[in-house]
Write an enzyme that holds these catalytic residues in place. Sequence first.
Site, mmCIF file in Angstrom:
data_model
loop_
_atom_site.group_PDB
_atom_site.id
_atom_site.type_symbol
_atom_site.label_atom_id
_atom_site.label_comp_id
_atom_site.label_asym_id
_atom_site.label_seq_id
_atom_site.Cartn_x
_atom_site.Cartn_y
_atom_site.Cartn_z
ATOM 1 N N GLN A 74 0.653 -0.997 0.098
ATOM 2 C CA GLN A 74 -0.086 0.076 0.217
ATOM 3 C C GLN A 74 0.674 1.303 -0.128
ATOM 4 O O GLN A 74 1.754 1.122 -0.127
ATOM 5 C CB GLN A 74 -1.082 0.073 1.223
ATOM 6 C CG GLN A 74 -2.237 -1.085 0.903
ATOM 7 C CD GLN A 74 -2.599 -0.590 2.353
ATOM 8 O OE1 GLN A 74 -3.724 -1.103 4.077
ATOM 9 N NE2 GLN A 74 -3.758 0.860 2.352
ATOM 10 N N HIS A 75 -0.044 2.333 -0.788
ATOM 11 C CA HIS A 75 0.525 3.509 -0.105
ATOM 12 C C HIS A 75 1.586 4.328 -1.683
ATOM 13 O O HIS A 75 1.706 5.535 -1.509
ATOM 14 C CB HIS A 75 0.845 3.904 1.352
ATOM 15 C CG HIS A 75 0.389 3.718 2.272
ATOM 16 N ND1 HIS A 75 -1.278 3.803 2.342
ATOM 17 C CD2 HIS A 75 0.736 2.713 3.034
ATOM 18 C CE1 HIS A 75 -1.977 3.829 3.884
ATOM 19 N NE2 HIS A 75 -0.293 2.886 4.124
ATOM 20 N N ASP A 226 -1.819 -4.605 -0.489
ATOM 21 C CA ASP A 226 -1.683 -5.865 0.381
ATOM 22 C C ASP A 226 -2.677 -6.324 1.447
ATOM 23 O O ASP A 226 -3.224 -7.564 2.079
ATOM 24 C CB ASP A 226 -0.409 -6.088 0.767
ATOM 25 C CG ASP A 226 -0.124 -4.638 1.485
ATOM 26 O OD1 ASP A 226 -1.016 -3.900 1.475
ATOM 27 O OD2 ASP A 226 1.084 -4.925 1.649
#
Length: 460
Positions: A74-75, A226
Amino acid sequence: MPLVAGVDSSTQSTKVEVRDLDTGEVVASGRGLHPAVTAPRSEQDPESWWGAFNEAWAEAGAPDVDAVSIGGQQHGMVALDADDCAVHPAKLWNDTESDPDVTRLVEQLGGAAAWADAVGSVPVAAFTITKLSWLRRTHPDAWTRMQRVLLPHDYMTFRLTGERTTDRGDASGTGYWSPSAGDYRLDLLRLIDDERDWSTALPTVLGPMETAGRWRDAIVAPGSGDNMAGALGVGLRPGDAMISIGTSGTVSAVSETPTADPSGTVAGFADATGRFLPLVCTSNAAKVLDAFRRILGVDHAEFDRLALAAEPGGPVLLPYFDGERTPYRPDATGAMSGLRSDLTREQIARAAVDGVACGLLDGLDAMRKLTTLDGRVVLIGGGARSEAMQAVLAGLAGMDVIHADVDEAVATGAAVQSAAVLEQVEHAVIQQRWGLGTGNPVDGVDGGSIRERYAELRDA
């Protein structure tokens, strides 16, 4: 037999899992490594992810599949130019160089509560929006060349399909997509740059059952972050909590309604099914256990034996080795208290386990304030294989704890999504058919007063 594939493109590697569509049996798998990274600067060339995917796919036998899905870390910020080349190495979730931008962004909108109201979460350095602010502040030439912004899973899906798409789960971790409204908040991006046309820079957000495109002869599902894929992989249900112990630690739960925590402890994410996935993330989890194993010079089994042999009441570890995300202390380091001259190897091992466990259980407590937790705690991740960690968490969680019986929850969850999109059925249908959602019950050990002593050190 029809086959589907799930991909886990994580911080450390890309893993491929190929499953029989009808039975869920794993028929092939493969793995390719990513370049090693360490905070505060945690960057990777996104091209390396594509290389790792091809390596993993080849190791799995280059199978002919009917559907594939990407679960990605992520991110991360993948900033691309007009030719879809990276203008700067991808910033990963655990890169903390954008910490100075966090304070400015929070203040610009009017404080933490305003951010929680806008997007369900208060930005920290992990979030994509802070990394975009960092890029403009520190690399103006790259900022000028940037035309598009993708997340790691979006980038991998793009490499498969040629289409720029994302999903609601991963989009909810950017800091500029609202789970409650179900749409981008371009006004928040204009806090960084009010002259750019942000509507052309962002990927299309697909619904849970939509198709991102095709790769070879396979349908490509939307994919997700994820954490969202992991929830699918273990069959997480409303009322359950999932604790993932990998490089980082996460505590998440499925919620029927969006959440917003103005303290910033709980991020109010969406999930990959149409529900919501409130989540707490700690930066230091399995790597703390690995560090103490290295110090003690023992393998996993001996480390567990040492930790379980120690009586409660030894030293207390605050495991903020490389800064911490929850609580938000990006410049913090680890600390240990209660050291005595009769210190033993057993106590050192137990302190490491207790410290990581207490940080995760603080997250579980914060989650209880926002959503009902009346089911089980499901443990996943490499660090969850530690018998000592299982036993300590089970002794302190106040809920039944199971160790999930899937080896690669993120890849499994991505495979669940690919099968659901292929057949256009609810994800739960695939989970039930494949026998997901089960695990081994864990017996707890006495934790003594460790949580109270940990809180004293944390708050000192």
